[in-house]
Write a protein that holds these residues in place. Sequence first.
Motif, PDB file in Angstrom:
ATOM      1  N   ASP A  53     -10.634  -0.686  -5.582  1.00 54.05           N
ATOM      2  CA  ASP A  53     -11.166   0.403  -6.420  1.00 54.05           C
ATOM      3  C   ASP A  53     -10.557   1.737  -6.019  1.00 54.05           C
ATOM      4  O   ASP A  53     -10.162   2.534  -6.870  1.00 54.05           O
ATOM      5  CB  ASP A  53     -12.695   0.480  -6.314  1.00 54.05           C
ATOM      6  CG  ASP A  53     -13.394  -0.663  -7.018  1.00 54.05           C
ATOM      7  OD1 ASP A  53     -12.777  -1.304  -7.900  1.00 54.05           O
ATOM      8  OD2 ASP A  53     -14.569  -0.918  -6.687  1.00 54.05           O
ATOM      9  N   THR A  54     -10.478   1.991  -4.715  1.00 57.43           N
ATOM     10  CA  THR A  54      -9.903   3.243  -4.215  1.00 57.43           C
ATOM     11  C   THR A  54      -8.428   3.341  -4.594  1.00 57.43           C
ATOM     12  O   THR A  54      -7.969   4.389  -5.055  1.00 57.43           O
ATOM     13  CB  THR A  54     -10.060   3.323  -2.678  1.00 57.43           C
ATOM     14  OG1 THR A  54     -11.455   3.294  -2.365  1.00 57.43           O
ATOM     15  CG2 THR A  54      -9.433   4.585  -2.118  1.00 57.43           C
ATOM     16  N   LEU A  55      -7.682   2.251  -4.408  1.00 58.98           N
ATOM     17  CA  LEU A  55      -6.259   2.260  -4.747  1.00 58.98           C
ATOM     18  C   LEU A  55      -6.035   2.433  -6.245  1.00 58.98           C
ATOM     19  O   LEU A  55      -5.068   3.081  -6.667  1.00 58.98           O
ATOM     20  CB  LEU A  55      -5.581   0.986  -4.250  1.00 58.98           C
ATOM     21  CG  LEU A  55      -5.473   0.832  -2.736  1.00 58.98           C
ATOM     22  CD1 LEU A  55      -4.853  -0.516  -2.383  1.00 58.98           C
ATOM     23  CD2 LEU A  55      -4.676   1.970  -2.121  1.00 58.98           C
ATOM     24  N   SER A  64       2.997  11.109  -6.429  1.00 60.05           N
ATOM     25  CA  SER A  64       4.283  10.427  -6.256  1.00 60.05           C
ATOM     26  C   SER A  64       4.065   9.007  -5.750  1.00 60.05           C
ATOM     27  O   SER A  64       3.030   8.690  -5.151  1.00 60.05           O
ATOM     28  CB  SER A  64       5.171  11.186  -5.271  1.00 60.05           C
ATOM     29  OG  SER A  64       4.671  11.068  -3.957  1.00 60.05           O
ATOM     30  N   LEU A  65       5.058   8.178  -5.985  1.00 58.74           N
ATOM     31  CA  LEU A  65       5.002   6.807  -5.508  1.00 58.74           C
ATOM     32  C   LEU A  65       5.003   6.768  -3.984  1.00 58.74           C
ATOM     33  O   LEU A  65       4.303   5.965  -3.372  1.00 58.74           O
ATOM     34  CB  LEU A  65       6.177   5.998  -6.064  1.00 58.74           C
ATOM     35  CG  LEU A  65       6.196   4.519  -5.720  1.00 58.74           C
ATOM     36  CD1 LEU A  65       4.937   3.823  -6.232  1.00 58.74           C
ATOM     37  CD2 LEU A  65       7.442   3.868  -6.282  1.00 58.74           C
ATOM     38  N   GLU A  66       5.774   7.664  -3.375  1.00 53.76           N
ATOM     39  CA  GLU A  66       5.828   7.720  -1.911  1.00 53.76           C
ATOM     40  C   GLU A  66       4.454   8.049  -1.329  1.00 53.76           C
ATOM     41  O   GLU A  66       4.046   7.471  -0.325  1.00 53.76           O
ATOM     42  CB  GLU A  66       6.858   8.750  -1.453  1.00 53.76           C
ATOM     43  CG  GLU A  66       8.293   8.378  -1.779  1.00 53.76           C
ATOM     44  CD  GLU A  66       8.676   8.591  -3.250  1.00 53.76           C
ATOM     45  OE1 GLU A  66       7.976   9.348  -3.969  1.00 53.76           O
ATOM     46  OE2 GLU A  66       9.661   7.988  -3.691  1.00 53.76           O
ATOM     47  N   ALA A  67       3.753   8.974  -1.957  1.00 54.29           N
ATOM     48  CA  ALA A  67       2.407   9.326  -1.495  1.00 54.29           C
ATOM     49  C   ALA A  67       1.460   8.129  -1.649  1.00 54.29           C
ATOM     50  O   ALA A  67       0.629   7.876  -0.774  1.00 54.29           O
ATOM     51  CB  ALA A  67       1.881  10.535  -2.266  1.00 54.29           C
ATOM     52  N   PHE A  68       1.595   7.387  -2.759  1.00 56.11           N
ATOM     53  CA  PHE A  68       0.748   6.214  -2.950  1.00 56.11           C
ATOM     54  C   PHE A  68       1.036   5.168  -1.877  1.00 56.11           C
ATOM     55  O   PHE A  68       0.108   4.584  -1.317  1.00 56.11           O
ATOM     56  CB  PHE A  68       0.947   5.599  -4.342  1.00 56.11           C
ATOM     57  CG  PHE A  68       0.067   4.397  -4.559  1.00 56.11           C
ATOM     58  CD1 PHE A  68      -1.237   4.560  -5.015  1.00 56.11           C
ATOM     59  CD2 PHE A  68       0.514   3.117  -4.275  1.00 56.11           C
ATOM     60  CE1 PHE A  68      -2.071   3.458  -5.186  1.00 56.11           C
ATOM     61  CE2 PHE A  68      -0.304   2.014  -4.436  1.00 56.11           C
ATOM     62  CZ  PHE A  68      -1.602   2.187  -4.896  1.00 56.11           C
ATOM     63  N   GLU A  69       2.312   4.927  -1.603  1.00 60.43           N
ATOM     64  CA  GLU A  69       2.676   3.959  -0.563  1.00 60.43           C
ATOM     65  C   GLU A  69       2.067   4.338   0.782  1.00 60.43           C
ATOM     66  O   GLU A  69       1.545   3.493   1.502  1.00 60.43           O
ATOM     67  CB  GLU A  69       4.192   3.878  -0.412  1.00 60.43           C
ATOM     68  CG  GLU A  69       4.865   3.080  -1.495  1.00 60.43           C
ATOM     69  CD  GLU A  69       6.354   2.974  -1.262  1.00 60.43           C
ATOM     70  OE1 GLU A  69       6.793   1.889  -0.841  1.00 60.43           O
ATOM     71  OE2 GLU A  69       7.064   3.965  -1.503  1.00 60.43           O
ATOM     72  N   SER A  70       2.122   5.612   1.094  1.00 63.62           N
ATOM     73  CA  SER A  70       1.571   6.091   2.354  1.00 63.62           C
ATOM     74  C   SER A  70       0.061   5.845   2.422  1.00 63.62           C
ATOM     75  O   SER A  70      -0.459   5.349   3.423  1.00 63.62           O
ATOM     76  CB  SER A  70       1.884   7.579   2.519  1.00 63.62           C
ATOM     77  OG  SER A  70       1.292   8.084   3.682  1.00 63.62           O
ATOM     78  N   VAL A  71      -0.626   6.184   1.341  1.00 61.34           N
ATOM     79  CA  VAL A  71      -2.078   5.990   1.285  1.00 61.34           C
ATOM     80  C   VAL A  71      -2.408   4.495   1.356  1.00 61.34           C
ATOM     81  O   VAL A  71      -3.295   4.087   2.107  1.00 61.34           O
ATOM     82  CB  VAL A  71      -2.661   6.617  -0.001  1.00 61.34           C
ATOM     83  CG1 VAL A  71      -4.090   6.159  -0.246  1.00 61.34           C
ATOM     84  CG2 VAL A  71      -2.599   8.129   0.074  1.00 61.34           C
ATOM     85  N   ALA A  72      -1.692   3.670   0.607  1.00 65.53           N
ATOM     86  CA  ALA A  72      -1.959   2.228   0.593  1.00 65.53           C
ATOM     87  C   ALA A  72      -1.753   1.636   1.979  1.00 65.53           C
ATOM     88  O   ALA A  72      -2.584   0.860   2.458  1.00 65.53           O
ATOM     89  CB  ALA A  72      -1.056   1.540  -0.426  1.00 65.53           C
ATOM     90  N   ASN A  73      -0.667   2.019   2.635  1.00 65.60           N
ATOM     91  CA  ASN A  73      -0.412   1.515   3.986  1.00 65.60           C
ATOM     92  C   ASN A  73      -1.489   1.973   4.962  1.00 65.60           C
ATOM     93  O   ASN A  73      -1.909   1.219   5.830  1.00 65.60           O
ATOM     94  CB  ASN A  73       0.971   1.950   4.470  1.00 65.60           C
ATOM     95  CG  ASN A  73       2.072   1.145   3.839  1.00 65.60           C
ATOM     96  OD1 ASN A  73       1.952  -0.064   3.665  1.00 65.60           O
ATOM     97  ND2 ASN A  73       3.145   1.810   3.463  1.00 65.60           N
ATOM     98  N   GLN A  74      -1.940   3.205   4.814  1.00 63.03           N
ATOM     99  CA  GLN A  74      -2.992   3.741   5.692  1.00 63.03           C
ATOM    100  C   GLN A  74      -4.289   2.953   5.506  1.00 63.03           C
ATOM    101  O   GLN A  74      -4.905   2.531   6.471  1.00 63.03           O
ATOM    102  CB  GLN A  74      -3.221   5.214   5.396  1.00 63.03           C
ATOM    103  CG  GLN A  74      -4.358   5.809   6.197  1.00 63.03           C
ATOM    104  CD  GLN A  74      -4.657   7.240   5.790  1.00 63.03           C
ATOM    105  OE1 GLN A  74      -3.930   7.842   5.005  1.00 63.03           O
ATOM    106  NE2 GLN A  74      -5.731   7.779   6.305  1.00 63.03           N
ATOM    107  N   TYR A  75      -4.701   2.744   4.250  1.00 65.22           N
ATOM    108  CA  TYR A  75      -5.941   2.017   3.989  1.00 65.22           C
ATOM    109  C   TYR A  75      -5.864   0.590   4.508  1.00 65.22           C
ATOM    110  O   TYR A  75      -6.808   0.086   5.108  1.00 65.22           O
ATOM    111  CB  TYR A  75      -6.270   1.987   2.492  1.00 65.22           C
ATOM    112  CG  TYR A  75      -6.950   3.235   2.005  1.00 65.22           C
ATOM    113  CD1 TYR A  75      -8.272   3.503   2.347  1.00 65.22           C
ATOM    114  CD2 TYR A  75      -6.283   4.146   1.205  1.00 65.22           C
ATOM    115  CE1 TYR A  75      -8.909   4.652   1.900  1.00 65.22           C
ATOM    116  CE2 TYR A  75      -6.901   5.299   0.756  1.00 65.22           C
ATOM    117  CZ  TYR A  75      -8.212   5.541   1.105  1.00 65.22           C
ATOM    118  OH  TYR A  75      -8.833   6.672   0.665  1.00 65.22           O
ATOM    119  N   VAL A  76      -4.751  -0.068   4.273  1.00 67.28           N
ATOM    120  CA  VAL A  76      -4.621  -1.460   4.682  1.00 67.28           C
ATOM    121  C   VAL A  76      -4.570  -1.562   6.200  1.00 67.28           C
ATOM    122  O   VAL A  76      -5.139  -2.474   6.780  1.00 67.28           O
ATOM    123  CB  VAL A  76      -3.390  -2.106   4.020  1.00 67.28           C
ATOM    124  CG1 VAL A  76      -3.126  -3.481   4.587  1.00 67.28           C
ATOM    125  CG2 VAL A  76      -3.620  -2.186   2.516  1.00 67.28           C
TER     126      VAL A  76
END
Length: 97
Positions: A53-55, A64-76
């Motif tokens: 849900d958060t993602l 940006s896609l880079e910001a999303f990747e960073s957030v996704a990696n952080q959450y996981v």
Amino acid sequence: MPYITSVERIGIRKGLQQGKQGAIIRILEVRFEDIPQELRELIWKTEDSDMLDTLLVKAVKIQSLEAFESVANQYVTEEGSGLENTEPSSGEGAKVK
């Protein structure tokens, strides 16, 4: 109201999870076009509903896609239990265009 067995509940939950995963990837494709395979795999492996849900919200709002990747990696990384050990079944991770 009909009785729903535990197997049916698991199937419903899995279907909802896969719908969220697919929606996140599709939103990213529409917004940023080319999505790295590693990010696709990370999303398909994520099974925690709250994390998905958060993602999903982040995919819509982030700049940006880079910001999303960073957030996704952080959450996981923080919520390592949100990952499964299996690969997506054939077709789930396929790029839709």
